[in-house]
Design an enzyme around this catalytic site. Structure first.
Site, PDB file in Angstrom:
ATOM      1  N   HIS A  21       0.844  -1.206   0.000  1.00  0.00           N
ATOM      2  CA  HIS A  21       0.000   0.000   0.000  1.00  0.00           C
ATOM      3  C   HIS A  21       0.878   1.256   0.000  1.00  0.00           C
ATOM      4  O   HIS A  21       0.571   2.225  -0.708  1.00  0.00           O
ATOM      5  CB  HIS A  21      -0.894   0.039   1.251  1.00  0.00           C
ATOM      6  CG  HIS A  21      -1.922  -1.050   1.338  1.00  0.00           C
ATOM      7  ND1 HIS A  21      -2.100  -1.823   2.456  1.00  0.00           N
ATOM      8  CD2 HIS A  21      -2.844  -1.484   0.442  1.00  0.00           C
ATOM      9  CE1 HIS A  21      -3.097  -2.680   2.263  1.00  0.00           C
ATOM     10  NE2 HIS A  21      -3.559  -2.500   1.042  1.00  0.00           N
ATOM     11  N   LYS A  45     -18.357  -5.565   8.563  1.00  0.00           N
ATOM     12  CA  LYS A  45     -17.262  -6.380   8.009  1.00  0.00           C
ATOM     13  C   LYS A  45     -16.247  -6.648   9.121  1.00  0.00           C
ATOM     14  O   LYS A  45     -15.746  -5.720   9.759  1.00  0.00           O
ATOM     15  CB  LYS A  45     -16.593  -5.613   6.856  1.00  0.00           C
ATOM     16  CG  LYS A  45     -15.701  -6.461   5.990  1.00  0.00           C
ATOM     17  CD  LYS A  45     -15.241  -5.711   4.748  1.00  0.00           C
ATOM     18  CE  LYS A  45     -14.074  -6.427   4.093  1.00  0.00           C
ATOM     19  NZ  LYS A  45     -13.494  -5.666   2.990  1.00  0.00           N
ATOM     20  N   ARG A  94      -1.760  -6.041  -8.270  1.00  0.00           N
ATOM     21  CA  ARG A  94      -0.608  -6.901  -8.041  1.00  0.00           C
ATOM     22  C   ARG A  94      -0.467  -7.896  -9.182  1.00  0.00           C
ATOM     23  O   ARG A  94       0.529  -7.964  -9.853  1.00  0.00           O
ATOM     24  CB  ARG A  94      -0.727  -7.654  -6.721  1.00  0.00           C
ATOM     25  CG  ARG A  94      -0.488  -6.780  -5.513  1.00  0.00           C
ATOM     26  CD  ARG A  94      -1.003  -7.406  -4.285  1.00  0.00           C
ATOM     27  NE  ARG A  94      -2.422  -7.744  -4.429  1.00  0.00           N
ATOM     28  CZ  ARG A  94      -3.195  -8.153  -3.456  1.00  0.00           C
ATOM     29  NH1 ARG A  94      -2.700  -8.339  -2.269  1.00  0.00           N
ATOM     30  NH2 ARG A  94      -4.466  -8.410  -3.661  1.00  0.00           N
ATOM     31  N   SER A 132      -2.832  -7.821   2.957  1.00  0.00           N
ATOM     32  CA  SER A 132      -3.084  -7.678   4.395  1.00  0.00           C
ATOM     33  C   SER A 132      -3.442  -9.043   4.989  1.00  0.00           C
ATOM     34  O   SER A 132      -2.981  -9.396   6.073  1.00  0.00           O
ATOM     35  CB  SER A 132      -4.239  -6.703   4.641  1.00  0.00           C
ATOM     36  OG  SER A 132      -3.936  -5.445   4.113  1.00  0.00           O
TER      37      SER A 132
HETATM   38  O1  PNS Z   1      -9.083  -3.029   0.414  1.00  0.00           O
HETATM   39  P1  PNS Z   1     -10.354  -3.521  -0.205  1.00  0.00           P
HETATM   40  O2  PNS Z   1     -11.155  -4.293   0.811  1.00  0.00           O
HETATM   41  O3  PNS Z   1     -10.112  -4.293  -1.467  1.00  0.00           O
HETATM   42  O4  PNS Z   1     -11.215  -2.205  -0.610  1.00  0.00           O
HETATM   43  C1  PNS Z   1     -12.494  -2.329  -1.183  1.00  0.00           C
HETATM   44  C2  PNS Z   1     -13.202  -0.959  -1.212  1.00  0.00           C
HETATM   45  C3  PNS Z   1     -13.236  -0.341   0.156  1.00  0.00           C
HETATM   46  C4  PNS Z   1     -12.475  -0.029  -2.158  1.00  0.00           C
HETATM   47  C5  PNS Z   1     -14.652  -1.223  -1.744  1.00  0.00           C
HETATM   48  O5  PNS Z   1     -15.228  -2.245  -1.003  1.00  0.00           O
HETATM   49  C6  PNS Z   1     -15.554   0.005  -1.674  1.00  0.00           C
HETATM   50  O6  PNS Z   1     -15.353   0.956  -2.403  1.00  0.00           O
HETATM   51  N1  PNS Z   1     -16.534  -0.030  -0.757  1.00  0.00           N
HETATM   52  C7  PNS Z   1     -17.494   1.059  -0.581  1.00  0.00           C
HETATM   53  C8  PNS Z   1     -18.854   0.741  -1.206  1.00  0.00           C
HETATM   54  C9  PNS Z   1     -18.780   1.028  -2.686  1.00  0.00           C
HETATM   55  O7  PNS Z   1     -18.801   2.154  -3.106  1.00  0.00           O
HETATM   56  N2  PNS Z   1     -18.622  -0.051  -3.469  1.00  0.00           N
HETATM   57  C10 PNS Z   1     -18.357   0.136  -4.901  1.00  0.00           C
HETATM   58  C11 PNS Z   1     -19.560  -0.137  -5.729  1.00  0.00           C
HETATM   59  S1  PNS Z   1     -19.244  -1.720  -6.374  1.00  0.00           S
END
Ligand code: PNS
Length: 168
Positions: A21, A45, A94, A132
């Site tokens: 990150h 979550k 990645r 992570s």
């Molecule tokens: O680190 P991650 O868990 O891969 O991040 C995922 C994240 C937080 C970017 C994604 O889950 C997100 O944007 N969540 C907020 C809800 C949303 O807007 N979802 C996108 C529509 S599909």
């Protein structure tokens, strides 16, 4: 010269922040005037660290890197991006395995808000295998994760997982 700052949001769970990150944050700073690292606050979550702990670890780790801001968000990412007047959403890539999910999210985000672009940055080769989840799993059983996370994250992991102690 442009008179408006180009702001990018770097969203994620960051449970916890990894050196992968950090690599993405540094690359994003080469392109954008300001990067907001946005931790998803989603009480339903299950996470190892609370969103406050995650924000603290990120703040300590990016200390000195400018201009980076750290924040939490809930609900739709594109709404948060709109509120922050961001022009882009940054995601790290990645390997090909990341692609499908990222592609789906990017297209949904574009459908919901056509004014914010998804920008994918390749992590450095050193970090291609890190995540992570895999770092948490190794740390839980005392595996040495020292060179995969920033120092403030390592200290927090050591506090959670006693088996890591002795590797300061
Ligand atoms: O680190 P991650 O868990 O891969 O991040 C995922 C994240 C937080 C970017 C994604 O889950 C997100 O944007 N969540 C907020 C809800 C949303 O807007 N979802 C996108 C529509 S599909």
């Amino acid at each position: 010269m442009r008179d408006t700052k180009r702001i990018a949001i770097y969203p994620g769970s960051f449970d916890p922040l990894t050196n992968g990150h950090m690599d993405v944050i540094e690359r994003a700073l080469e392109i954008f005037d300001e990067v907001i690292v946005a931790v998803l606050h989603n009480p339903s979550k299950k996470a190892l660290f609370s969103s406050e702990e995650r924000v603290d670890m990120i703040r300590q780790s990016v200390n000195g890197l400018k201009p980076v801001h750290v924040d939490t968000f809930g609900g739709l990412l594109v709404e948060y991006a709109r509120m922050k007047k961001a022009v882009a959403i940054i995601r790290g890539m990645r390997a090909i395995s990341d692609f499908e999910n990222e592609f789906q999210m990017a297209l949904m985000n574009r459908k919901l808000n056509k004014d914010v672009q998804s920008v994918f940055l390749m992590t450095g080769l050193r970090w291609i295998f890190t995540s992570s989840s895999i770092i948490k799993e190794a740390a839980q059983f005392g595996g040495d994760i020292s060179d995969m996370v920033p120092k403030p994250v390592k200290l927090k992991l050591m506090a959670k997982f006693p088996k890591l102690n002795g590797q300061a």
